[in-house]
Design a protein around this motif. Structure first.
Motif, PDB file in Angstrom:
ATOM      1  N   GLY A 193       7.365   8.491  -6.830  1.00 36.92           N
ATOM      2  CA  GLY A 193       7.238   8.474  -5.386  1.00 36.92           C
ATOM      3  C   GLY A 193       5.905   9.053  -4.965  1.00 36.92           C
ATOM      4  O   GLY A 193       5.030   9.340  -5.787  1.00 36.92           O
ATOM      5  N   PHE A 194       5.794   9.262  -3.655  1.00 38.89           N
ATOM      6  CA  PHE A 194       4.538   9.762  -3.087  1.00 38.89           C
ATOM      7  C   PHE A 194       4.128  11.106  -3.668  1.00 38.89           C
ATOM      8  O   PHE A 194       2.953  11.330  -3.974  1.00 38.89           O
ATOM      9  N   ASN A 212      -0.527   4.833  -0.808  1.00 42.44           N
ATOM     10  CA  ASN A 212       0.558   5.119  -1.738  1.00 42.44           C
ATOM     11  C   ASN A 212       1.928   4.789  -1.184  1.00 42.44           C
ATOM     12  O   ASN A 212       2.822   4.387  -1.937  1.00 42.44           O
ATOM     13  N   LEU A 213       2.121   4.941   0.108  1.00 36.49           N
ATOM     14  CA  LEU A 213       3.405   4.551   0.676  1.00 36.49           C
ATOM     15  C   LEU A 213       3.625   3.050   0.537  1.00 36.49           C
ATOM     16  O   LEU A 213       4.750   2.590   0.312  1.00 36.49           O
ATOM     17  N   ARG A 214       2.557   2.300   0.649  1.00 36.14           N
ATOM     18  CA  ARG A 214       2.667   0.849   0.417  1.00 36.14           C
ATOM     19  C   ARG A 214       3.018   0.562  -1.036  1.00 36.14           C
ATOM     20  O   ARG A 214       3.821  -0.325  -1.331  1.00 36.14           O
ATOM     21  N   ASP A 215       2.429   1.344  -1.953  1.00 38.95           N
ATOM     22  CA  ASP A 215       2.721   1.148  -3.377  1.00 38.95           C
ATOM     23  C   ASP A 215       4.195   1.377  -3.670  1.00 38.95           C
ATOM     24  O   ASP A 215       4.760   0.771  -4.591  1.00 38.95           O
ATOM     25  N   LYS A 230       7.943  -3.259   2.446  1.00 34.57           N
ATOM     26  CA  LYS A 230       8.017  -4.376   1.498  1.00 34.57           C
ATOM     27  C   LYS A 230       9.425  -4.480   0.922  1.00 34.57           C
ATOM     28  O   LYS A 230      10.359  -3.816   1.348  1.00 34.57           O
ATOM     29  N   ARG A 231       9.540  -5.327  -0.094  1.00 29.41           N
ATOM     30  CA  ARG A 231      10.832  -5.608  -0.711  1.00 29.41           C
ATOM     31  C   ARG A 231      11.499  -4.344  -1.239  1.00 29.41           C
ATOM     32  O   ARG A 231      12.710  -4.167  -1.121  1.00 29.41           O
ATOM     33  N   ILE A 278      11.290   7.338  -0.793  1.00 30.26           N
ATOM     34  CA  ILE A 278       9.897   6.927  -0.945  1.00 30.26           C
ATOM     35  C   ILE A 278       9.016   8.114  -1.309  1.00 30.26           C
ATOM     36  O   ILE A 278       8.122   8.011  -2.155  1.00 30.26           O
ATOM     37  N   VAL A 279       9.281   9.266  -0.686  1.00 30.57           N
ATOM     38  CA  VAL A 279       8.442  10.448  -0.912  1.00 30.57           C
ATOM     39  C   VAL A 279       8.789  11.138  -2.233  1.00 30.57           C
ATOM     40  O   VAL A 279       7.910  11.443  -3.038  1.00 30.57           O
ATOM     41  N   TYR A 280      10.095  11.393  -2.453  1.00 31.45           N
ATOM     42  CA  TYR A 280      10.508  12.133  -3.649  1.00 31.45           C
ATOM     43  C   TYR A 280      10.916  11.229  -4.810  1.00 31.45           C
ATOM     44  O   TYR A 280      11.017  11.692  -5.946  1.00 31.45           O
TER      45      TYR A 280
END
Length: 504
Positions: free
Chosen positions: A273-274, A142-145, A150-151, A193-195
């Motif tokens: 986010g995650f 999911n972090l990759r998603d 990445k960009r 990324i998380v929230y």
């Protein structure tokens, strides 16, 4: 004697004598002699009853002691931290062989009392078995998603760079401590990324969350918490232990509030986010009536806490080391800025520029190597009996892969104790990778945020060096910036201030 005095200060005489008697009995009937018939045990200094080898270990910098002991006992040796046997792995070849070639045997996490507190082996950093596998697998996916490495992450980092520059500009070239602005900037990347969104640097929820996490990392590396991990019965007598527990409770409460706010506006078809992705999976498992799901509230709060701390401290600390080293070695800063000016000019640096900036890339790698941010690594534990390098190591033994000995291995680095970017350059001045460059560890427990950290370090460092000249305060010599550092769970630069002077 300092260790003995510390123990006497925090425990009553009766409790200490009782513990001494019990541990003396343990020492006399230790199972060590029984299982060592299976193979040769690693060498090491002879332990004392109760204290083990504590009297010969510098608890303020244990990694230095272990490095010195390896000169006598070799690259695989044992020490006793109180009654607990710990195997230390030293040097690039030994550490890599254990963590990569024997990944399964050395892949469990040792979870001492100081890390088990309020954790219950949930989350990623301090868990094992199927729970760890499921949480790590889900986090990586999911972090990759959401753009990690990445960009999408690049855009978030570049946006945050503008905010942190605004903080630096407030000081107008006058001396300031880089700790908070750098940590807030890096924390906002993992937060987004998380929230799914960043925080303002003036938001008390955010600043308390970052400052509390940094305090816990510092305290967990203190002598008192090291003693607590060795002698858990000391817990009620240790102020630092109480502070850590209180910080954990407050952090968990705050994370829960943030999660609940996201739950109220959750759109299962558009995760932000995650946390949203985890909540969607949690609700799905509940609706399907799945039994024994790992997607529950405790795993969510612990995993979010793990990602926030791990995604902030090591990168922020490395970046602060980098800015300090630029002020300490102005001639190296000159070369970095010349390369940036020549290749990029005034536009915003992007990740694609890395391959066109070999000297700058080499400097960033050398900062990571010399900064030695996680010198001890987090402790591992053997998941089974294993014979390694001719020595028998029993299942459940604590193992320390000494990362400082990898990053400063004299057989791998020309000048292991000096700041020498040429470690990562060939004779033509082109960047070269080095196998012994392992700041993120290796094997099953390698840092899952490595790609994000590498991107952050490059973009923050090049952007800040493009815009500012970093110097010591007036009247302060470059030699006064020391490389000793302050030990917690991570190795932070000693307290200092820098001047960030806008370049024309």
């Amino acid at each position: 004697m300092a260790v003995v005095e510390s123990l006497l200060q925090v425990a009553s005489t009766g409790a200490l004598l009782s513990a001494l008697l019990l541990l003396l009995v343990w020492y006399l009937v230790s199972p060590e002699s029984r299982y060592q018939k299976k193979g040769k045990k690693p060498p090491g200094p002879k332990p004392l009853p109760l204290l083990g080898n504590l009297l010969i270990i510098d608890l303020t910098r244990p990694f230095d002691t272990y490095f010195k002991l390896s000169k006598t006992y070799g690259n695989v040796f044992q020490v006793f931290l109180g009654p607990r046997k710990t195997v230390v792995l030293v040097g690039y070849k030994t550490v890599k062989e254990a963590l990569v070639n024997y990944a399964e045997a050395f892949g469990d996490r040792e979870i001492g009392p100081g890390f088990r507190t309020k954790n219950d082996e949930h989350g990623i950093l301090f868990s094992n078995g199927e729970n760890w596998k499921e949480m790590r697998r889900f986090a990586l996916s999911n972090l990759r998603d959401f753009g990690m490495g990445k960009r999408g992450s690049e855009e978030k980092i570049i946006e945050e760079i503008h905010y942190v520059k605004g903080e630096f500009d407030k000081f107008e070239g006058k001396p300031f401590d880089t700790t908070q602005p750098v940590n807030y900037a890096v924390s906002n990347i993992i937060s987004s990324i998380v929230y799914g969104s960043r925080f303002e640097y003036t938001d008390p929820r955010f600043t308390e969350m970052v400052d509390r996490a940094n305090e816990n990392l510092r305290l967990r590396g203190s002598i008192s918490l090291l003693l607590y991990n060795i002698f858990p019965w000391l817990g009620p007598f240790l102020k630092n232990s109480k502070v850590v527990v209180n910080n954990i409770i407050q952090r968990r409460t705050q994370i829960t509030k943030l999660i609940n706010a996201l739950l109220e506006t959750l759109n299962p078809h558009d995760p932000r986010g995650f946390v949203d992705s985890f909540l969607i999976r949690k609700l799905s498992d509940e609706e399907s009536g799945k039994k024994h799901s790992y997607f529950h509230e405790k795993n969510l709060t612990m995993t979010v806490g793990n990602l926030f701390v791990a995604g902030t401290d090591t990168t922020g600390t490395t970046l602060r080391w980098g800015l300090m080293l630029m002020a300490k070695y102005p001639q190296i800063q000159d070369r970095v800025q010349e390369e940036i000016d020549r290749v990029i000019g005034g536009r915003q640096p992007v990740v694609e520029d890395r391959k066109k900036l070999p000297y700058t890339d080499a400097v960033i790698h050398e900062i990571q190597r010399l900064a030695n941010v996680v010198p001890l690594s987090l402790p591992h534990k053997t998941s089974c009996d294993v014979t390694f390098n001719g020595y028998f190591i029993k299942k459940g033994t604590t193992v320390i892969p000494l990362l400082t000995s990898v990053l400063k291995d004299e057989s791998e680095w020309e000048k292991p104790n000096s700041f020498y970017p040429e470690h990562f350059l060939d004779e033509k001045g082109q960047f070269i990778k080095r196998d012994a460059f392992m700041p993120f560890s290796a094997g099953r427990r390698v840092c899952l945020g490595e790609s994000l950290a590498r991107m952050e370090l490059f973009l923050f460092f090049t952007s800040l060096l493009q815009s500012y000249r970093f110097t010591t305060p007036p009247g302060v010599s470059e030699n006064e910036l020391d490389l000793i550092g302050i030990v917690g769970i991570t190795l932070n630069p000693s307290p200092h201030k820098l001047c960030a002077i806008r370049r024309s």
